[in-house]
Design a protein around this motif. Structure first.
Motif, PDB file in Angstrom:
ATOM      1  N   ASP A  42      12.431   8.484   2.140  1.00 54.35           N
ATOM      2  CA  ASP A  42      11.245   8.227   1.328  1.00 54.35           C
ATOM      3  C   ASP A  42      11.530   8.512  -0.147  1.00 54.35           C
ATOM      4  O   ASP A  42      11.123   7.742  -1.025  1.00 54.35           O
ATOM      5  N   THR A  96      13.893  11.660   7.185  1.00 49.39           N
ATOM      6  CA  THR A  96      12.759  10.804   6.860  1.00 49.39           C
ATOM      7  C   THR A  96      12.297  11.056   5.427  1.00 49.39           C
ATOM      8  O   THR A  96      12.029  10.115   4.670  1.00 49.39           O
ATOM      9  N   SER A  97      12.242  12.313   5.040  1.00 55.13           N
ATOM     10  CA  SER A  97      11.834  12.670   3.682  1.00 55.13           C
ATOM     11  C   SER A  97      12.846  12.177   2.650  1.00 55.13           C
ATOM     12  O   SER A  97      12.468  11.680   1.583  1.00 55.13           O
TER      13      SER A  97
END
Length: 124
Positions: free
Chosen positions: A35, A31-32
Motif C-alpha cells: 500500500d 500488505t502495508s
C-alpha cells in the motif's frame, strides 16, 4: 488457542505456533508495504506485486499451521516451504529500495522465513 484444541491435548508445537504467528504478522507488513509502495512517486509495480503475493502466502501459511484436526503433514510442509521462498523473494525485492517501509518489510520477511525454517523439522 492451539493448546486448547482437543487433538493437541496440551502438546503444542511451539516452533510451528511461532511460525504461524510470525506469518500472520508478515502478511500484514507485506500488505502495508504494498500500500505504501502505491503512494510512492516511482514505479513500484514489481515490489507491490511481490509484497501482495507474499502477504497471501503468509496468510495461508498461518491458517494451515493453526489447523490441528485431520492434519495433512505433506500439505503443511509444502506450504511452510512455499512461505520461506515467498519471504526470501519479497525480502530480496524490498531490499532494492531505500524506502523505510521496504526496509522494514524486508526485515519482517527475513524473520518469518527464519521462523518457518525452524518449524520445518518439527512438522511430522
Amino acid at each position: 488457542m492451539i493448546a486448547l484444541h482437543p487433538d493437541v491435548a496440551g502438546n503444542v508445537n511451539v516452533e510451528l505456533a511461532t511460525a504461524a504467528r510470525h506469518a500472520m504478522l508478515c502478511s500484514l507488513f507485506c500488505t502495508s508495504c504494498a500500500d505504501a509502495c502505491i503512494a510512492e512517486d516511482m514505479d513500484m509495480t514489481e515490489c507491490i506485486r511481490t509484497c501482495l503475493d507474499c502477504a497471501d502466502i503468509c496468510a495461508a501459511t498461518a491458517r494451515l499451521a493453526t489447523r490441528r484436526a485431520g492434519q495433512n503433514i505433506a500439505m503443511l510442509r509444502a506450504q511452510v516451504e512455499t512461505c520461506i521462498r515467498a519471504c526470501e523473494l519479497c525480502a530480496e525485492e524490498c531490499a532494492k529500495h531505500e524506502h523505510a517501509h521496504c526496509k522494514l518489510c524486508a526485515t519482517m520477511c527475513h524473520e518469518c522465513a527464519d521462523d518457518c525454517r525452524k518449524a520445518l523439522p518439527s512438522i511430522q
